[in-house]
Design an enzyme around this catalytic site. Structure first.
Site, mmCIF file in Angstrom:
data_model
loop_
_atom_site.group_PDB
_atom_site.id
_atom_site.type_symbol
_atom_site.label_atom_id
_atom_site.label_comp_id
_atom_site.label_asym_id
_atom_site.label_seq_id
_atom_site.Cartn_x
_atom_site.Cartn_y
_atom_site.Cartn_z
ATOM 1 N N THR A 50 -2.977 8.913 -0.601
ATOM 2 C CA THR A 50 -1.833 9.800 -0.364
ATOM 3 C C THR A 50 -1.593 10.803 -1.497
ATOM 4 O O THR A 50 -0.772 11.706 -1.346
ATOM 5 C CB THR A 50 -0.548 8.974 -0.166
ATOM 6 O OG1 THR A 50 -0.352 8.141 -1.308
ATOM 7 C CG2 THR A 50 -0.621 8.144 1.096
ATOM 8 N N ASN A 51 -2.299 10.686 -2.587
ATOM 9 C CA ASN A 51 -2.061 11.539 -3.748
ATOM 10 C C ASN A 51 -2.123 13.040 -3.429
ATOM 11 O O ASN A 51 -1.164 13.774 -3.681
ATOM 12 C CB ASN A 51 -3.074 11.184 -4.845
ATOM 13 C CG ASN A 51 -2.843 11.957 -6.119
ATOM 14 O OD1 ASN A 51 -1.717 12.249 -6.482
ATOM 15 N ND2 ASN A 51 -3.920 12.291 -6.793
ATOM 16 N N TRP A 77 0.807 -1.212 0.000
ATOM 17 C CA TRP A 77 0.000 0.000 0.000
ATOM 18 C C TRP A 77 0.837 1.256 0.000
ATOM 19 O O TRP A 77 1.697 1.399 -0.827
ATOM 20 C CB TRP A 77 -1.049 -0.018 1.121
ATOM 21 C CG TRP A 77 -1.918 -1.237 1.042
ATOM 22 C CD1 TRP A 77 -1.953 -2.266 1.932
ATOM 23 C CD2 TRP A 77 -2.817 -1.597 0.007
ATOM 24 N NE1 TRP A 77 -2.818 -3.227 1.521
ATOM 25 C CE2 TRP A 77 -3.377 -2.846 0.327
ATOM 26 C CE3 TRP A 77 -3.217 -0.992 -1.173
ATOM 27 C CZ2 TRP A 77 -4.301 -3.481 -0.467
ATOM 28 C CZ3 TRP A 77 -4.148 -1.635 -1.960
ATOM 29 C CH2 TRP A 77 -4.674 -2.858 -1.604
ATOM 30 N N HIS A 78 0.614 2.152 0.930
ATOM 31 C CA HIS A 78 1.244 3.470 0.889
ATOM 32 C C HIS A 78 2.178 3.679 2.076
ATOM 33 O O HIS A 78 1.791 4.295 3.056
ATOM 34 C CB HIS A 78 0.175 4.563 0.900
ATOM 35 C CG HIS A 78 -0.815 4.452 -0.214
ATOM 36 N ND1 HIS A 78 -0.483 4.693 -1.511
ATOM 37 C CD2 HIS A 78 -2.114 4.100 -0.220
ATOM 38 C CE1 HIS A 78 -1.545 4.519 -2.276
ATOM 39 N NE2 HIS A 78 -2.550 4.151 -1.509
ATOM 40 N N ALA A 135 5.667 11.026 -0.108
ATOM 41 C CA ALA A 135 4.917 10.510 1.041
ATOM 42 C C ALA A 135 5.813 10.111 2.208
ATOM 43 O O ALA A 135 5.341 9.986 3.336
ATOM 44 C CB ALA A 135 4.066 9.310 0.619
#
Length: 187
Positions: free
Chosen positions: A168-169, A122-123, A157
């Site tokens: 998170t963009n 994921w992020h 990020a």
């Protein structure tokens, strides 16, 4: 570093499960999930249970290719065969020969499974946390400059202190805008 060649992907060790408390929580979670899933009213066949680990074998099977499309078209329907054959397939193909109930019963095997199966997804954020220069956990200052270096900036990020409760963009765009404004104002 894997290689000085810029076309070579870097080797990244995320140090996952390096804290024994994380490993203990992961093992307890796997046991709890297995207990919930292998239950007489939900799934009485313990041999049908297998964790969806992202092992090197599964990574290879996940690549888009004509060969993998053929393998998936064969293996997929085999999961609908009689129980004995299905459990053999699960054990041999997905679990590298060991039935998962045996792994759950063996503390060392379960620890090895957790260590081999955990991966980042994921992020990920926070690896270059932004903060005050006096903060020992901060890697970059509020203008994105790497603390203790000259002319190295981070604007992605990784500067976030925690994962936002959304994609998170937009936060990355805003951080990049803020840091680019700070860089432009330096000239």
């Amino acid at each position: 570093m894997a290689s000085p060649d810029p076309k070579t992907y870097p080797v990244a060790d995320l140090n996952l499960l390096s804290d024994t408390r994380d490993l203990e929580r992961m093992i307890a979670s796997v046991r709890l999930i297995a207990k919930l899933l292998v239950h007489p009213s939900l799934n009485p066949e313990g041999g049908d249970f297998f964790p969806a680990s992202y092992s090197p074998r599964i990574k290879r099977l996940s690549l888009y290719s004509a060969a993998n499309r053929i393998v998936a078209s064969i293996l997929g329907p085999m999961l609908d065969v009689p129980t004995v054959l299905r459990q053999l397939l699960i054990r041999l193909v997905l679990l590298n020969g060991t039935p998962f109930p045996a792994t759950l019963a063996d503390d060392r095997a379960l620890e090895a499974f957790a260590r081999e199966s955990v991966f980042g997804v994921w992020h990920p954020v926070g690896t270059c946390r932004m903060g005050d220069i006096a903060d020992p956990m901060a890697v970059v200052d509020p203008e994105g400059s790497v603390i203790g270096s000259d002319n190295i900036f981070v604007a992605d990020a990784s500067i976030m202190q925690r994962l936002p409760t959304a994609n998170t963009n937009i936060p990355v765009i805003m951080a990049a805008e803020k840091i680019s404004d700070a860089l432009l104002s330096r000239n």
